[in-house]
Enzyme design. Sequence first.
Site, short mmCIF file in Angstrom:
data_model
loop_
_atom_site.label_atom_id
_atom_site.label_comp_id
_atom_site.label_asym_id
_atom_site.label_seq_id
_atom_site.Cartn_x
_atom_site.Cartn_y
_atom_site.Cartn_z
N SER A 165 -8.46 -3.44 -8.69
CA SER A 165 -8.61 -4.82 -8.23
C SER A 165 -9.64 -5.57 -9.08
O SER A 165 -9.50 -5.63 -10.30
CB SER A 165 -8.96 -4.83 -6.74
OG SER A 165 -8.80 -6.11 -6.19
N ASP A 251 2.25 -6.05 -3.41
CA ASP A 251 0.94 -6.63 -3.70
C ASP A 251 1.10 -8.06 -4.21
O ASP A 251 1.89 -8.32 -5.13
CB ASP A 251 0.25 -5.77 -4.77
CG ASP A 251 -1.18 -6.19 -5.05
OD1 ASP A 251 -1.65 -7.18 -4.46
OD2 ASP A 251 -1.81 -5.52 -5.89
N HIS A 283 -1.60 -3.83 -1.82
CA HIS A 283 -2.79 -3.77 -2.67
C HIS A 283 -3.70 -2.60 -2.29
O HIS A 283 -4.00 -2.38 -1.12
CB HIS A 283 -3.55 -5.10 -2.52
CG HIS A 283 -4.62 -5.31 -3.53
ND1 HIS A 283 -4.38 -5.37 -4.88
CD2 HIS A 283 -5.96 -5.48 -3.39
CE1 HIS A 283 -5.50 -5.58 -5.53
NE2 HIS A 283 -6.48 -5.64 -4.65
#
Length: 310
Positions: A165, A251, A283
Amino acid sequence: MDSSDSTGILHEFPPFFRIYKNGRVERITADAETVPPSDDPHTGVQSKDTVVSHKNSLSVRLFIPKIKDPSQKLPLLIYIHGGAFCIESPFSSTYHSYVTDLVHQANVIAVSVQYRRAPEHPLPVAYDDSWAAIQWVASHVNGNGVESWLNKHADFERTFLAGDSAGANIAHNMTVRAGVNGLIGVKIVGMVLAHPFFGGKEPEFSSPVLEFMFPGVNIYDDPRINPAGAGGVELASLQCSRVLILVAGKDGLRERGCNYYEALKQSGWGGAVEIVETEGEDHVFHLLNPNCDKAGVMMKQVVSFINAVH
């Protein structure tokens, strides 16, 4: 609520944080509980914390697998945690467990990087802190750094940067910075970007919270946030020869990871890039549900990528 109340909310960006008029910051999404370094009885992986900046109160968490040969040199993994630049740390149970497992399976030494977080410390502080940690790691190249694990067992010719991320965003930027500024004695051979947080152009991409955390910057054109924009000019500077991009089918950041992949291929960078999609997952599912079968598959993909370099 009385607007004159000093404890009233001044800014709010769910699900991340709110800022009160008295300056207090409250994280809406709480960090996972922190855990101390340990000797893991199941894997034999040891960990310890070391201060890298007394001035900024920053540390790294070091991990080493069970060493069978005192002269053994192992690949070095520098891992940068995610959390939207504003939550989590390398000391959380989530990241401690993940990096411990990765160190065990890939048989690497790992340095899990701490950086100061927004909104108390707006971007680009996270980038600068991460670069300072990487330079600290590089200070061990000649075997006379402060940490014996790195002096004795890290193979700096086989260094990997990885993150998830926002941490994947930082890992990308650190690899670019290594290409531009140099990192004497350290050869970054690979980079792993898991569900990377990259931006895009308006109106498809809009992020008020990121605008707040990175003041004075046009995040829609800044190559640190949107490296695929502006023709991906900085991508050609990546100081590594291999890149693995991992995306998840559900995601919301999937397309940006795919755009990064395409831009990197077209940038003139001379390395090899691979993208792997996990269908039906969201995610960072591999951190939220690490025992699921697909998380295990994803771990094996990362391990194979690292172990392909000898």
